[in-house]
Motif scaffolding. Structure first.
Motif, PDB file in Angstrom:
ATOM      1  N   ARG A  65       0.831  -1.202   0.000  1.00  0.00           N
ATOM      2  CA  ARG A  65       0.000   0.000   0.000  1.00  0.00           C
ATOM      3  C   ARG A  65       0.871   1.259   0.000  1.00  0.00           C
ATOM      4  NH1 ARG A  65      -5.453  -0.150   1.848  1.00  0.00           N
ATOM      5  NH2 ARG A  65      -6.296  -2.154   1.245  1.00  0.00           N
ATOM      6  N   LYS A  67       3.858   1.476  -1.263  1.00  0.00           N
ATOM      7  CA  LYS A  67       4.485   1.539  -2.587  1.00  0.00           C
ATOM      8  C   LYS A  67       3.576   2.231  -3.604  1.00  0.00           C
ATOM      9  CE  LYS A  67       6.221  -1.473  -6.259  1.00  0.00           C
ATOM     10  NZ  LYS A  67       6.546  -2.864  -6.631  1.00  0.00           N
ATOM     11  N   PHE A  68       2.267   1.971  -3.511  1.00  0.00           N
ATOM     12  CA  PHE A  68       1.325   2.530  -4.481  1.00  0.00           C
ATOM     13  C   PHE A  68       0.559   3.744  -3.953  1.00  0.00           C
ATOM     14  CE2 PHE A  68       1.830  -1.908  -5.882  1.00  0.00           C
ATOM     15  CZ  PHE A  68       2.337  -1.654  -7.144  1.00  0.00           C
ATOM     16  N   MET A 109      -7.575  -1.451  -8.163  1.00  0.00           N
ATOM     17  CA  MET A 109      -6.299  -1.824  -8.776  1.00  0.00           C
ATOM     18  C   MET A 109      -6.579  -2.800  -9.911  1.00  0.00           C
ATOM     19  SD  MET A 109      -3.096  -3.923  -7.080  1.00  0.00           S
ATOM     20  CE  MET A 109      -2.472  -2.585  -6.081  1.00  0.00           C
ATOM     21  N   GLU A 116      -2.600  -1.612 -19.105  1.00  0.00           N
ATOM     22  CA  GLU A 116      -2.104  -0.235 -19.244  1.00  0.00           C
ATOM     23  C   GLU A 116      -2.318   0.286 -20.658  1.00  0.00           C
ATOM     24  OE1 GLU A 116       1.572   1.184 -16.528  1.00  0.00           O
ATOM     25  OE2 GLU A 116       1.986  -0.534 -17.820  1.00  0.00           O
ATOM     26  N   LEU A 135      -5.571   2.362  -9.791  1.00  0.00           N
ATOM     27  CA  LEU A 135      -4.163   2.016  -9.982  1.00  0.00           C
ATOM     28  C   LEU A 135      -4.116   1.051 -11.154  1.00  0.00           C
ATOM     29  CD1 LEU A 135      -3.358   1.219  -6.262  1.00  0.00           C
ATOM     30  CD2 LEU A 135      -2.831   3.331  -7.482  1.00  0.00           C
ATOM     31  N   LEU A 137      -1.826  -1.288 -13.457  1.00  0.00           N
ATOM     32  CA  LEU A 137      -0.532  -1.948 -13.521  1.00  0.00           C
ATOM     33  C   LEU A 137      -0.497  -2.913 -14.696  1.00  0.00           C
ATOM     34  CD1 LEU A 137      -0.182  -2.890  -9.745  1.00  0.00           C
ATOM     35  CD2 LEU A 137       0.642  -0.832 -10.880  1.00  0.00           C
ATOM     36  N   HIS A 140       2.118  -8.385 -13.973  1.00  0.00           N
ATOM     37  CA  HIS A 140       2.896  -8.360 -12.738  1.00  0.00           C
ATOM     38  C   HIS A 140       3.255  -9.783 -12.354  1.00  0.00           C
ATOM     39  CE1 HIS A 140       4.062  -6.787  -8.795  1.00  0.00           C
ATOM     40  NE2 HIS A 140       3.891  -5.587  -9.307  1.00  0.00           N
ATOM     41  N   LEU A 146       0.653  -8.350  -4.345  1.00  0.00           N
ATOM     42  CA  LEU A 146      -0.492  -7.506  -4.692  1.00  0.00           C
ATOM     43  C   LEU A 146      -1.763  -7.996  -4.006  1.00  0.00           C
ATOM     44  CD1 LEU A 146       0.091  -6.744  -8.474  1.00  0.00           C
ATOM     45  CD2 LEU A 146       0.727  -5.387  -6.479  1.00  0.00           C
TER      46      LEU A 146
END
Length: 177
Positions: A65, A67-68, A109, A116, A135, A137, A140, A146
């Motif tokens: 959390r 980190k983002f 997320m 993207e 968010l 991403l 991943h 995550l």
């Protein structure tokens, strides 16, 4: 896809040289055998989830959390899927828009291959004032971290009943919708 159909067709001839054909579901086995795959060599080994890896970790939750830039008291709903019509990202973001209006401390997320690259086209369905609560991403490779950062995982697929992401999130004790 046409390329998948071609590969399945070609492999139909190559499996005669194998000792066994391994499927991860009975449905997949039936579908392949209907296309000429050898019945007497098919075996189903269902997917499994390593609960030593896919497990809760409150410390990692905080790190993910941070980190983002997601506050600890924010409710984070995840959607993990490659960008594909079957995964139905549009339904997810439409539902997210409804939830976002009623629950201002909710973030979303989206994680997956080509998400993207396609975000602009699907984000047009969202009110501009909630865009910063998403968010986005790309693909991943550390999904376990995550999952640990999420409060819930949402599956919006039009045809999957139990993809791996659901089992993995559940092993991390993340409720799934």
């Amino acid at each position: 896809k046409a390329s998948t159909k071609i590969i399945i067709w070609i492999n139909r001839f190559l499996v005669g040289y194998s000792n066994a054909i391994i499927y991860n579901s009975s449905l997949s086995r039936r579908q392949h055998e209907q296309r000429g795959y050898l019945v007497n060599r098919g075996h189903v080994i269902p997917n499994g989830f390593d609960t030593n890896i896919f497990c809760p970790n409150p410390d990692e939750r905080k790190l993910v959390r941070a980190k983002f830039g997601v506050n600890q008291d924010t409710f984070l709903i995840g959607h993990v899927a490659r960008f594909h019509p079957m995964k139905d990202h549009l339904t997810f973001i439409k539902a997210a828009a409804v939830v976002a209006k009623s629950f201002p401390k909710t973030y979303f997320m989206l994680v997956g291959k080509d998400v993207e690259n396609n975000w602009y086209s699907i984000s047009k369905e969202l009110p501009k004032e909630i865009l910063d609560r998403f968010l986005i991403l790309s693909e991943h490779y550390d999904l376990v971290s995550l999952y640990r950062g999420m409060d819930s995982l949402c599956l919006s697929s039009t045809s999957e009943s139990f993809p791996n992401v659901v089992g993995e999130a559940m092993a991390c004790e993340i409720p799934c919708v």
